[in-house]
Write a protein that holds these residues in place. Structure first.
Motif, short mmCIF file in Angstrom:
data_model
loop_
_atom_site.label_atom_id
_atom_site.label_comp_id
_atom_site.label_asym_id
_atom_site.label_seq_id
_atom_site.Cartn_x
_atom_site.Cartn_y
_atom_site.Cartn_z
N THR A 126 -3.70 32.84 8.59
CA THR A 126 -3.00 34.14 8.17
C THR A 126 -3.70 35.05 9.22
OG1 THR A 126 -5.33 34.41 7.36
CG2 THR A 126 -3.71 33.36 6.10
N LYS A 127 -2.62 36.20 9.64
CA LYS A 127 -2.74 37.38 10.27
C LYS A 127 -4.27 37.95 10.41
CE LYS A 127 -1.43 40.53 13.20
NZ LYS A 127 -1.00 40.27 14.58
N GLU A 128 -4.58 38.07 8.58
CA GLU A 128 -6.09 39.05 8.77
C GLU A 128 -7.27 37.89 9.30
OE1 GLU A 128 -4.23 38.36 6.44
OE2 GLU A 128 -2.93 40.16 5.96
N MET A 144 -14.45 34.83 6.00
CA MET A 144 -13.93 35.98 5.78
C MET A 144 -14.81 37.13 4.43
SD MET A 144 -10.13 36.20 6.39
CE MET A 144 -9.54 37.53 6.54
N VAL A 173 -11.90 44.11 15.91
CA VAL A 173 -10.39 43.86 15.40
C VAL A 173 -10.17 44.85 15.96
CG1 VAL A 173 -9.61 43.92 13.09
CG2 VAL A 173 -11.64 42.92 13.15
N ASP A 224 -10.82 29.40 5.76
CA ASP A 224 -10.76 31.38 5.94
C ASP A 224 -11.87 32.26 4.87
OD1 ASP A 224 -9.91 29.80 8.60
OD2 ASP A 224 -7.71 30.66 7.85
N LEU A 283 -7.05 37.74 13.36
CA LEU A 283 -7.44 39.16 14.09
C LEU A 283 -9.20 39.12 13.37
CD1 LEU A 283 -5.58 42.14 12.59
CD2 LEU A 283 -5.40 41.02 14.83
N MET A 284 -10.23 38.98 12.57
CA MET A 284 -11.04 38.99 12.32
C MET A 284 -12.00 37.69 12.87
SD MET A 284 -13.36 38.04 8.72
CE MET A 284 -13.55 40.01 7.82
#
Length: 88
Positions: free
Chosen positions: A19-21, A57, A84, A53, A24-25
């Motif tokens: 996932t993009k989130e 997160m 981020v 993930d 990035l994290m």
């Protein structure tokens, strides 16, 4: 394994989470901090990447309690979220 190759593999795994989130994290965390890590901290991060993930997160943003195995200075640095990138 050669240290440079190991870091390349960790970078790839950090930025290809699904996932993009998460990219990035986790990828942002790696890019910002990996150059200062000790071998033990690199081992910690490599093992953390085996977790889901959503769990990583949640621990980093504090929506779920962090298991004692992952709690410590590295997770606290991840919680700071100053790595981020935010589009302006």
């Amino acid at each position: 394994m050669d240290h440079a190759i190991r870091l390349k593999r960790l970078r790839f795994r950090s930025w290809h989470r699904g996932t993009k989130e998460a990219d990035l994290m986790i990828g942002g965390f790696f890019d910002r901090h990996h150059q200062d890590w000790t071998p033990e901290q690199t081992d910690w991060f490599e093992a953390l990447l085996e977790e889901q993930d959503v769990d990583i997160m949640a621990w980093a943003i504090g929506t779920q309690p962090c298991p004692p195995r992952w709690e410590g200075p590295m997770m606290q640095t991840m919680r700071d979220l100053d790595f981020v990138p935010i589009a302006k």
